[in-house]
Design a protein around this motif. Structure first.
Motif, PDB file in Angstrom:
ATOM      1  N   LEU A 200      -7.533   2.039  -0.926  1.00 42.61           N
ATOM      2  CA  LEU A 200      -8.397   2.001   0.242  1.00 42.61           C
ATOM      3  C   LEU A 200      -9.251   3.257   0.236  1.00 42.61           C
ATOM      4  CD1 LEU A 200      -6.071   0.925   3.220  1.00 42.61           C
ATOM      5  CD2 LEU A 200      -7.988  -0.393   2.307  1.00 42.61           C
ATOM      6  N   ARG A 201     -10.431   3.169   0.841  1.00 44.89           N
ATOM      7  CA  ARG A 201     -11.234   4.360   1.061  1.00 44.89           C
ATOM      8  C   ARG A 201     -11.514   4.487   2.549  1.00 44.89           C
ATOM      9  NH1 ARG A 201     -17.215   6.444  -0.901  1.00 44.89           N
ATOM     10  NH2 ARG A 201     -17.951   4.895   0.606  1.00 44.89           N
ATOM     11  N   LEU A 202     -11.049   5.580   3.106  1.00 41.49           N
ATOM     12  CA  LEU A 202     -11.294   5.866   4.513  1.00 41.49           C
ATOM     13  C   LEU A 202     -12.578   6.678   4.646  1.00 41.49           C
ATOM     14  CD1 LEU A 202      -7.730   6.904   5.740  1.00 41.49           C
ATOM     15  CD2 LEU A 202      -8.712   4.613   5.492  1.00 41.49           C
ATOM     16  N   SER A 203     -13.282   6.436   5.727  1.00 42.31           N
ATOM     17  CA  SER A 203     -14.476   7.210   6.050  1.00 42.31           C
ATOM     18  C   SER A 203     -14.331   7.819   7.426  1.00 42.31           C
ATOM     19  CB  SER A 203     -15.722   6.317   6.024  1.00 42.31           C
ATOM     20  OG  SER A 203     -15.945   5.763   4.747  1.00 42.31           O
ATOM     21  N   CYS A 204     -14.975   8.946   7.616  1.00 50.29           N
ATOM     22  CA  CYS A 204     -14.982   9.627   8.912  1.00 50.29           C
ATOM     23  C   CYS A 204     -16.408  10.096   9.164  1.00 50.29           C
ATOM     24  CB  CYS A 204     -14.020  10.795   8.896  1.00 50.29           C
ATOM     25  SG  CYS A 204     -14.107  11.857  10.358  1.00 50.29           S
ATOM     26  N   ALA A 205     -17.084   9.431  10.087  1.00 48.97           N
ATOM     27  CA  ALA A 205     -18.476   9.752  10.391  1.00 48.97           C
ATOM     28  C   ALA A 205     -18.536  10.714  11.575  1.00 48.97           C
ATOM     29  CB  ALA A 205     -19.244   8.480  10.703  1.00 48.97           C
ATOM     30  N   ALA A 206     -19.290  11.776  11.406  1.00 50.83           N
ATOM     31  CA  ALA A 206     -19.463  12.763  12.458  1.00 50.83           C
ATOM     32  C   ALA A 206     -20.824  12.608  13.116  1.00 50.83           C
ATOM     33  CB  ALA A 206     -19.309  14.170  11.894  1.00 50.83           C
ATOM     34  N   SER A 207     -20.863  12.783  14.408  1.00 41.81           N
ATOM     35  CA  SER A 207     -22.121  12.750  15.143  1.00 41.81           C
ATOM     36  C   SER A 207     -22.117  13.855  16.185  1.00 41.81           C
ATOM     37  CB  SER A 207     -22.332  11.390  15.811  1.00 41.81           C
ATOM     38  OG  SER A 207     -21.282  11.127  16.716  1.00 41.81           O
ATOM     39  N   GLY A 208     -23.292  14.170  16.683  1.00 41.80           N
ATOM     40  CA  GLY A 208     -23.400  15.264  17.639  1.00 41.80           C
ATOM     41  C   GLY A 208     -23.815  16.539  16.929  1.00 41.80           C
ATOM     42  N   ARG A 209     -23.302  17.658  17.391  1.00 40.76           N
ATOM     43  CA  ARG A 209     -23.680  18.961  16.857  1.00 40.76           C
ATOM     44  C   ARG A 209     -22.852  19.274  15.615  1.00 40.76           C
ATOM     45  NH1 ARG A 209     -24.233  23.355  21.537  1.00 40.76           N
ATOM     46  NH2 ARG A 209     -25.221  24.406  19.781  1.00 40.76           N
ATOM     47  N   THR A 210     -23.184  18.605  14.517  1.00 45.83           N
ATOM     48  CA  THR A 210     -22.436  18.783  13.279  1.00 45.83           C
ATOM     49  C   THR A 210     -22.924  19.998  12.506  1.00 45.83           C
ATOM     50  OG1 THR A 210     -23.934  17.333  12.068  1.00 45.83           O
ATOM     51  CG2 THR A 210     -22.039  16.304  13.119  1.00 45.83           C
ATOM     52  N   ARG A 211     -22.032  20.575  11.741  1.00 41.00           N
ATOM     53  CA  ARG A 211     -22.375  21.659  10.832  1.00 41.00           C
ATOM     54  C   ARG A 211     -21.724  21.361   9.488  1.00 41.00           C
ATOM     55  NH1 ARG A 211     -20.079  26.655  12.296  1.00 41.00           N
ATOM     56  NH2 ARG A 211     -18.529  25.523  13.497  1.00 41.00           N
ATOM     57  N   SER A 212     -22.362  21.723   8.430  1.00 42.47           N
ATOM     58  CA  SER A 212     -21.823  21.408   7.106  1.00 42.47           C
ATOM     59  C   SER A 212     -20.893  22.482   6.589  1.00 42.47           C
ATOM     60  CB  SER A 212     -22.976  21.201   6.120  1.00 42.47           C
ATOM     61  OG  SER A 212     -23.715  22.405   5.988  1.00 42.47           O
ATOM     62  N   THR A 213     -20.700  23.573   7.349  1.00 42.61           N
ATOM     63  CA  THR A 213     -19.951  24.696   6.801  1.00 42.61           C
ATOM     64  C   THR A 213     -18.488  24.711   7.207  1.00 42.61           C
ATOM     65  OG1 THR A 213     -20.664  26.046   8.676  1.00 42.61           O
ATOM     66  CG2 THR A 213     -21.981  26.173   6.653  1.00 42.61           C
ATOM     67  N   TYR A 214     -18.070  23.853   8.110  1.00 38.51           N
ATOM     68  CA  TYR A 214     -16.681  23.929   8.558  1.00 38.51           C
ATOM     69  C   TYR A 214     -15.759  23.150   7.626  1.00 38.51           C
ATOM     70  CZ  TYR A 214     -18.785  19.889  10.902  1.00 38.51           C
ATOM     71  OH  TYR A 214     -19.512  18.779  11.202  1.00 38.51           O
ATOM     72  N   GLY A 215     -14.481  23.535   7.646  1.00 36.39           N
ATOM     73  CA  GLY A 215     -13.486  22.798   6.896  1.00 36.39           C
ATOM     74  C   GLY A 215     -13.138  21.491   7.599  1.00 36.39           C
ATOM     75  N   LEU A 216     -12.719  20.510   6.825  1.00 34.12           N
ATOM     76  CA  LEU A 216     -12.371  19.197   7.349  1.00 34.12           C
ATOM     77  C   LEU A 216     -11.021  18.777   6.786  1.00 34.12           C
ATOM     78  CD1 LEU A 216     -15.819  17.490   6.676  1.00 34.12           C
ATOM     79  CD2 LEU A 216     -15.005  18.364   8.866  1.00 34.12           C
ATOM     80  N   GLY A 217     -10.374  17.855   7.466  1.00 31.90           N
ATOM     81  CA  GLY A 217      -9.084  17.419   6.966  1.00 31.90           C
ATOM     82  C   GLY A 217      -8.720  16.014   7.385  1.00 31.90           C
ATOM     83  N   TRP A 218      -7.791  15.447   6.648  1.00 24.07           N
ATOM     84  CA  TRP A 218      -7.169  14.159   6.983  1.00 24.07           C
ATOM     85  C   TRP A 218      -5.700  14.408   7.299  1.00 24.07           C
ATOM     86  CZ3 TRP A 218      -9.629   9.694   7.840  1.00 24.07           C
ATOM     87  CH2 TRP A 218     -10.895   9.499   7.290  1.00 24.07           C
ATOM     88  N   PHE A 219      -5.264  13.805   8.379  1.00 25.00           N
ATOM     89  CA  PHE A 219      -3.871  13.858   8.785  1.00 25.00           C
ATOM     90  C   PHE A 219      -3.392  12.433   9.021  1.00 25.00           C
ATOM     91  CE2 PHE A 219      -2.892  18.365   9.902  1.00 25.00           C
ATOM     92  CZ  PHE A 219      -4.112  18.907   9.569  1.00 25.00           C
ATOM     93  N   ARG A 220      -2.097  12.262   9.129  1.00 24.74           N
ATOM     94  CA  ARG A 220      -1.545  10.949   9.459  1.00 24.74           C
ATOM     95  C   ARG A 220      -0.376  11.121  10.416  1.00 24.74           C
ATOM     96  NH1 ARG A 220       0.531   9.335   3.347  1.00 24.74           N
ATOM     97  NH2 ARG A 220       2.229  10.883   3.170  1.00 24.74           N
ATOM     98  N   GLN A 221      -0.128  10.046  11.171  1.00 26.91           N
ATOM     99  CA  GLN A 221       0.882  10.146  12.212  1.00 26.91           C
ATOM    100  C   GLN A 221       1.543   8.800  12.448  1.00 26.91           C
ATOM    101  OE1 GLN A 221      -0.659  11.528  16.002  1.00 26.91           O
ATOM    102  NE2 GLN A 221       1.342  12.307  16.617  1.00 26.91           N
ATOM    103  N   THR A 222       2.866   8.851  12.547  1.00 28.29           N
ATOM    104  CA  THR A 222       3.670   7.710  12.964  1.00 28.29           C
ATOM    105  C   THR A 222       3.985   7.903  14.436  1.00 28.29           C
ATOM    106  OG1 THR A 222       4.643   7.506  10.758  1.00 28.29           O
ATOM    107  CG2 THR A 222       5.854   6.507  12.599  1.00 28.29           C
ATOM    108  N   PRO A 223       3.918   6.847  15.243  1.00 29.56           N
ATOM    109  CA  PRO A 223       4.249   6.998  16.665  1.00 29.56           C
ATOM    110  C   PRO A 223       5.609   7.663  16.864  1.00 29.56           C
ATOM    111  CG  PRO A 223       3.287   4.859  16.280  1.00 29.56           C
ATOM    112  CD  PRO A 223       3.470   5.484  14.919  1.00 29.56           C
ATOM    113  N   GLY A 224       5.629   8.676  17.723  1.00 26.39           N
ATOM    114  CA  GLY A 224       6.855   9.394  17.995  1.00 26.39           C
ATOM    115  C   GLY A 224       7.111  10.572  17.081  1.00 26.39           C
TER     116      GLY A 224
END
Length: 123
Positions: A18-42
């Protein structure tokens, strides 16, 4: 304020991709770090992959060699290519913006999150 929206989740068999995408909108900047996390309920949200403002990538050990994080600053979009998926990768996946240009493995260092996208891997 920046808004994030994840997409690309779904149901796949073990070994699939699978390929996940994360689209940013608003006051975006290209210099910040980004990450993917995951979570199971609880359970606590856990780090999956990160990318710094200059493109350096880092991963949690369980996905190293299977997942690839990348970013397209021109499109303000973050990606997570997930290959050789396993049932234990089943979770809700979230993208986040780090307070640091370096990115971080700690969820406490992120101050913006999307709503999440469900990934389900069948055995």
């Amino acid at each position: 304020q920046v808004q994030l929206e994840e997409s690309g989740g779904g149901l796949v068999p073990a070994g699939g991709s699978l390929r996940l995408s994360c689209a940013a909108s608003g006051r975006t900047r290209s210099t910040y770090g980004l990450g993917w996390f995951r979570q199971t309920p609880g359970k606590e949200r856990e780090f999956v992959a990160g990318i710094s403002g200059i493109g350096l990538t880092f991963y949690t050990e369980s996905v190293q060699g299977r997942f690839t994080i990348s970013r397209d600053n021109a499109k303000s979009t973050l990606y997570l290519q997930m290959n050789s998926l396993k049932p234990e990768d089943t979770d809700v996946y979230y993208c986040g913006i780090s307070r640091s240009i370096l990115g971080s493995r700690s969820r406490n260092d992120y101050n913006s999150w999307g709503q999440g996208t469900q990934v389900t891997v069948s055995s």
